[in-house]
Motif scaffolding. Structure first.
Motif, PDB file in Angstrom:
ATOM      1  N   THR A   1       1.056   6.871  -6.802  1.00  0.00           N
ATOM      2  CA  THR A   1      -0.118   7.673  -7.131  1.00  0.00           C
ATOM      3  C   THR A   1       0.057   9.126  -6.714  1.00  0.00           C
ATOM      4  OG1 THR A   1      -1.198   6.934  -5.083  1.00  0.00           O
ATOM      5  CG2 THR A   1      -1.745   5.757  -7.117  1.00  0.00           C
ATOM      6  N   GLU A   2       0.780   9.366  -5.636  1.00  0.00           N
ATOM      7  CA  GLU A   2       1.036  10.752  -5.242  1.00  0.00           C
ATOM      8  C   GLU A   2       1.907  11.456  -6.269  1.00  0.00           C
ATOM      9  OE1 GLU A   2       1.021  14.328  -3.105  1.00  0.00           O
ATOM     10  OE2 GLU A   2      -0.311  12.584  -3.167  1.00  0.00           O
TER      11      GLU A   2
ATOM     12  N   ASN B   1      -8.386   6.580  -2.030  1.00  0.00           N
ATOM     13  CA  ASN B   1      -7.348   7.442  -1.473  1.00  0.00           C
ATOM     14  C   ASN B   1      -6.978   8.625  -2.364  1.00  0.00           C
ATOM     15  OD1 ASN B   1      -6.028   6.065   1.122  1.00  0.00           O
ATOM     16  ND2 ASN B   1      -6.677   4.461  -0.288  1.00  0.00           N
ATOM     17  N   LYS B   2      -7.238   8.539  -3.652  1.00  0.00           N
ATOM     18  CA  LYS B   2      -6.878   9.620  -4.576  1.00  0.00           C
ATOM     19  C   LYS B   2      -8.012   9.816  -5.583  1.00  0.00           C
ATOM     20  CE  LYS B   2      -2.500  10.381  -3.250  1.00  0.00           C
ATOM     21  NZ  LYS B   2      -2.439   9.464  -2.135  1.00  0.00           N
TER      22      LYS B   2
ATOM     23  N   SER C   1       0.743   4.136  -2.820  1.00  0.00           N
ATOM     24  CA  SER C   1       0.466   5.515  -2.408  1.00  0.00           C
ATOM     25  C   SER C   1       1.546   6.462  -2.901  1.00  0.00           C
ATOM     26  CB  SER C   1       0.351   5.604  -0.881  1.00  0.00           C
ATOM     27  OG  SER C   1      -0.792   4.911  -0.420  1.00  0.00           O
ATOM     28  N   ASP C   2       2.795   6.010  -2.864  1.00  0.00           N
ATOM     29  CA  ASP C   2       3.903   6.847  -3.331  1.00  0.00           C
ATOM     30  C   ASP C   2       3.792   7.118  -4.826  1.00  0.00           C
ATOM     31  OD1 ASP C   2       6.644   8.083  -3.095  1.00  0.00           O
ATOM     32  OD2 ASP C   2       7.131   6.414  -4.427  1.00  0.00           O
TER      33      ASP C   2
ATOM     34  N   TYR D   1      -8.521   0.512  -3.586  1.00  0.00           N
ATOM     35  CA  TYR D   1      -7.561   1.271  -2.777  1.00  0.00           C
ATOM     36  C   TYR D   1      -7.258   2.630  -3.399  1.00  0.00           C
ATOM     37  CZ  TYR D   1      -3.413   2.470  -0.099  1.00  0.00           C
ATOM     38  OH  TYR D   1      -2.508   3.119   0.710  1.00  0.00           O
TER      39      TYR D   1
ATOM     40  N   ARG E   1       0.820  -1.198   0.000  1.00  0.00           N
ATOM     41  CA  ARG E   1       0.000   0.000   0.000  1.00  0.00           C
ATOM     42  C   ARG E   1       0.860   1.256   0.000  1.00  0.00           C
ATOM     43  NH1 ARG E   1      -3.087  -3.779   2.572  1.00  0.00           N
ATOM     44  NH2 ARG E   1      -5.314  -3.791   2.008  1.00  0.00           N
ATOM     45  N   GLU E   2       1.948   1.191   0.732  1.00  0.00           N
ATOM     46  CA  GLU E   2       2.853   2.346   0.792  1.00  0.00           C
ATOM     47  C   GLU E   2       3.446   2.650  -0.583  1.00  0.00           C
ATOM     48  OE1 GLU E   2       6.855   3.852   3.229  1.00  0.00           O
ATOM     49  OE2 GLU E   2       6.035   1.837   3.539  1.00  0.00           O
TER      50      GLU E   2
END
Length: 293
Positions: A93-94, A132-133, A90-91, A128, A86-87
């Motif tokens: 997609t950010e 989150n985004k 997230s990185d 996910y 997940r981390e």
């Protein structure tokens, strides 16, 4: 622009797919290809998510940003979840969000049997990212069933599951027999699924490529295409022209049957993309002009 909006504006969406160069190849090679591909004015260009670690992932983000922010064409960044945490997702997609890349093609990726990530299936990744985004999520579908399970009805179950998770459109795995695709769409429509599906077309221009396709995705090789390969396999120029002609015929037939879109797997080959675009350009324009009347 959100790719969902492109489907609202056009009767037939036409897009390309490119892939980042391998770590052993200079990234300038993809720039040369893109310089030619963008002149063809596709509705969007997708960028695959290659295997090989963070360096390749950065190239996917970099190329997606280049297409969107420098060339002014909407980009679609591929994202796979096998072996990813997940981390890590997230990185990535950010970074995509910071580059103003709005569209993600969410894929499971190839399972080598040693996955230890946080996601097992594409729908888990879709949920996910969606939670989150603020991305537009596109997914893959498999007209002949996934190579790990050839049951088309199970594939349509997966399509419904992905839609429930937030997918707005699909791009199909490549196929070489349009009748197979039409049979797939018929089953999709029986479920009252109205989500847009683009037909994935790959111009096969060498025998090695055909072998790789069979091994990776299990696409059915029609007798007509087998005859072409056998006739011209020792003449690369003739085979290239035959591959372009075959893909062109596929696209003309699909367009005449009112499919939602064509997604051309360019293999980073501007020559092939330019010839096919020239062959079908007036057809696509004619279809979309009717939409705008």
């Amino acid at each position: 622009m959100n790719i969902r909006d492109i489907f609202d504006q056009k009767k037939l969406v036409f897009s390309f797919e490119v892939f980042p160069p391998k770590n052993t190849s200079p990234i300038k090679n993809i720039y040369k290809a893109l310089n030619e591909l963008v002149k063809l004015e596709p509705d969007f260009i997708s960028v695959t998510y290659g295997a090989g670690g963070s360096t390749v992932n950065n190239k996917t983000t970099e190329i997606s940003s280049l297409i969107k922010n420098i060339y002014g064409i909407e980009s679609l960044a591929h994202l796979t979840c096998i072996s990813s945490t997940r981390e890590q997702i997230s990185d990535i997609t950010e970074r995509l969000r910071l580059e103003d890349v709005e569209n993600i093609l969410a894929l499971r990726g190839d399972d080598n049997g040693t996955s230890c990530g946080d996601f097992k299936y594409a729908n888990e990744l879709i949920s996910y990212v969606k939670g989150n985004k603020n991305f537009n999520i596109i997914a893959a579908c498999y007209p002949e069933g996934h190579i790990e399970n050839r049951d088309v009805k199970l594939e349509i179950d997966n399509i419904e599951r992905k839609i429930e998770c937030g997918v707005t459109s699909f791009i199909s795995q490549l196929f070489l027999d349009n009748n197979t695709y039409y049979e797939f769409l018929e089953e999709v429509y029986k479920r009252n699924i109205k989500t847009k599906i683009q037909a994935g077309i790959m111009p096969v221009i060498n025998a090695k490529q055909m072998k790789r396709i069979t091994e990776l995705c299990g696409a059915t090789i029609p007798l007509k295409f087998k005859k072409i390969m056998e006739m011209y396999e020792n003449n690369p120029e003739a085979l290239t022209q035959a591959g372009i002609a075959y893909a062109t015929d596929q696209i003309i037939d699909l367009s005449s049957s009112r499919v939602d879109g064509i997604h051309l797997y360019t293999m980073n080959n501007p020559y092939v993309a330019k010839n096919i675009s020239k062959n079908i350009g007036k057809i696509i324009n004619s279809i979309n002009e009717v939409q705008n009347v």
